[in-house]
Design a protein around this motif. Sequence first.
Motif, PDB file in Angstrom:
ATOM      1  N   GLY A  30       1.449  -2.413  -4.255  1.00 23.98           N
ATOM      2  CA  GLY A  30       2.528  -1.835  -5.032  1.00 23.98           C
ATOM      3  C   GLY A  30       3.835  -2.556  -4.811  1.00 23.98           C
ATOM      4  N   GLY A  31       4.888  -2.036  -5.440  1.00 18.92           N
ATOM      5  CA  GLY A  31       6.176  -2.706  -5.359  1.00 18.92           C
ATOM      6  C   GLY A  31       6.178  -3.977  -6.190  1.00 18.92           C
ATOM      7  N   GLY A  39      -5.620  -5.675  -8.765  1.00 21.21           N
ATOM      8  CA  GLY A  39      -4.844  -4.520  -9.205  1.00 21.21           C
ATOM      9  C   GLY A  39      -3.818  -4.173  -8.158  1.00 21.21           C
ATOM     10  N   THR A  40      -2.838  -3.369  -8.538  1.00 14.87           N
ATOM     11  CA  THR A  40      -1.798  -2.971  -7.600  1.00 14.87           C
ATOM     12  C   THR A  40      -1.561  -1.480  -7.689  1.00 14.87           C
ATOM     13  OG1 THR A  40       0.447  -3.481  -6.834  1.00 14.87           O
ATOM     14  CG2 THR A  40       0.120  -3.338  -9.214  1.00 14.87           C
ATOM     15  N   HIS A  74       1.100   1.365  -0.947  1.00 22.45           N
ATOM     16  CA  HIS A  74       2.464   1.797  -0.587  1.00 22.45           C
ATOM     17  C   HIS A  74       2.434   2.329   0.844  1.00 22.45           C
ATOM     18  CE1 HIS A  74       3.700   1.561  -4.827  1.00 22.45           C
ATOM     19  NE2 HIS A  74       2.618   2.263  -5.127  1.00 22.45           N
ATOM     20  N   PHE A  75       1.725   1.640   1.730  1.00 23.18           N
ATOM     21  CA  PHE A  75       1.274   2.234   2.987  1.00 23.18           C
ATOM     22  C   PHE A  75       2.419   2.615   3.916  1.00 23.18           C
ATOM     23  CE2 PHE A  75      -1.150   2.104   7.078  1.00 23.18           C
ATOM     24  CZ  PHE A  75      -2.023   3.121   6.762  1.00 23.18           C
ATOM     25  N   GLU A  93       3.572  -2.610   0.398  1.00 20.86           N
ATOM     26  CA  GLU A  93       4.180  -3.101  -0.831  1.00 20.86           C
ATOM     27  C   GLU A  93       4.501  -4.589  -0.709  1.00 20.86           C
ATOM     28  OE1 GLU A  93       7.517  -0.618  -1.668  1.00 20.86           O
ATOM     29  OE2 GLU A  93       6.289   1.120  -2.206  1.00 20.86           O
ATOM     30  N   CYS A  94       4.569  -5.251  -1.863  1.00 21.78           N
ATOM     31  CA  CYS A  94       4.881  -6.691  -1.924  1.00 21.78           C
ATOM     32  C   CYS A  94       3.836  -7.518  -1.179  1.00 21.78           C
ATOM     33  CB  CYS A  94       6.267  -6.970  -1.353  1.00 21.78           C
ATOM     34  SG  CYS A  94       7.573  -5.948  -2.064  1.00 21.78           S
TER      35      CYS A  94
END
Length: 559
Positions: free
Chosen positions: A58-59, A171-172, A208-209, A235-236
């Motif tokens: 994510g992010g 995927g994100t 998004h841990f 993220e990132c």
Amino acid sequence: MVRIPTMWRAVSRLLRTMTVAGVVLSLDSAGLSANEPIAADKLQPATPVPGALVIGGGGLLPDSVIDRFFELGEGPNAKIVIITTASQLAGTDDIKVRFERWMTRKFQSLTYLHTRDRDEANRPEFSHCLTEATAVWFAGGNQNLVTEAYRDTLVERRCHEVLKRNGVVGGTSAGAAIMSRTMIAGGVTTPTIAPGLAFLPGTIVDQHFAARNRQDRLMHALENHPGHVGFGVNECTALVVRGRTLEVVGDQDVTICLGPTESKPARIESLPVGKKEDLIRLSRAAIGRRVASKANTASRRPEVTKGTLVIAGVGPTPAEAVSKFFNAAGGKTSSIVLLSAMGKEDDEFEASFSDCLKAVGAANVRQVRASDPSELNGEKLKEVLSDATGVWIAGSQISRMVESYLDAPVHAMFADVLRRGGAIGGTSAGAAMQGEFLVDDGIPDNNTYIAEGYDRGFGFLPGVAIGQPQNHHENFDDMTVFKKSYPELVGLEVPEATALIVSGTTMEVVGKNPVSVYDRKPDDPESQPFVEVVKAGQSYDFKHRRRVDVIRTETAQAK
């Protein structure tokens, strides 16, 4: 990997307490113990991923992640499909804004795919673009929207086919959660679990841990689903999976989690950017935590209730051992299978051992190579083993032996040979595997004497760990260390050019060198361990924990 300082100590104790009952009940209800094969429909280790996965946390994903996705999707020749269904913007032009950076790269084609109608997802023309795709990306949003639309549909099957064609699926955020079959569908600290798309089975992925403090959530999921590996992707950042190799790309690390058991605390480790790990080893470790327990070995007496075991050290197998194996397998009426997990690497051994069998009169010897786990599930091997009265297992790498045979259908077929009163023999790793536990895991660069998931053998000789020093002069420190951790087990050192013939509770030594037995007095768990040397021609009684000649002498003196 870098071990994270454990803020989880107290939580691990709590989870461990909560897990004990669940694990014990699961084992009892499945009829499992440390030395029995896991049923085919039970826990199975992860298998190498065909193609590649790019699992984003994510992010704003950095260019390094997007570049890797394009590279794995054939670069300028990439045919990309972006599935936008997780997003509330799916089906609108606004969703395309999120992929503007992608347009600066070279590719052959890019298609957006979206529906929330399962009937449409099953129509061949709807997902025709997937039949030619080299790269598929699942956008972020709500993972439940993805699985509700596509799970068990033609779209899901065609995405798996992309991987089989050596393509990439990525995927994100929500697109990361759907990667595992056991999917976290929601929840803050207590997760809601639902079926995912199973691109990475045997795992649970959370995203998004660190930003959303999801360690508790992932650990609770692992507690309720023992045997899974947990991946917390920040993220990132992306976790890239190719075959069995895990690698981190991006700005942060990935957290690897194994759930606690009654005898082991939770294992939480960091996989930094640029570092690699092994998916299969982690999966075996997770399953090994669930299945193997010291409690299962405490009262297991070494005994072969039916059939005969021949356990040979490295180097040439003594002719007497070959002869005894042949006779135990039925002599002239025997049907013997010589099985190798090493492919062409075992050519020289197979030819030599086959000649030895023929020299003692074996007329029906079939050689089978099964270096790939898929071959172990094949009908051909089942047919060959169905009427075998003797099986000799060759192989020099314990780790490959564990991955190829342990808990696979062939494991149960080996056990059936013994139940029929036949013989199981083995050299090197094929010998060590006959015990219940393994001393040397055979994994390069492993800094401990044993690795989780590679500590359990076939269990044909229960309560025993078998080590194989190169010669009888070698100081085999591993067994001494092992006995300190597992005093209830019997340790056997079987050196080169030496073999054990085991039937019932009696072990006979044949060959060139003496065998060392690390044991303790029966029915006295507090007794001090001792080492007894058993020379060629002598036998050891596991019931009385003494050499047979000593027992006879003491009996005669008592009379």
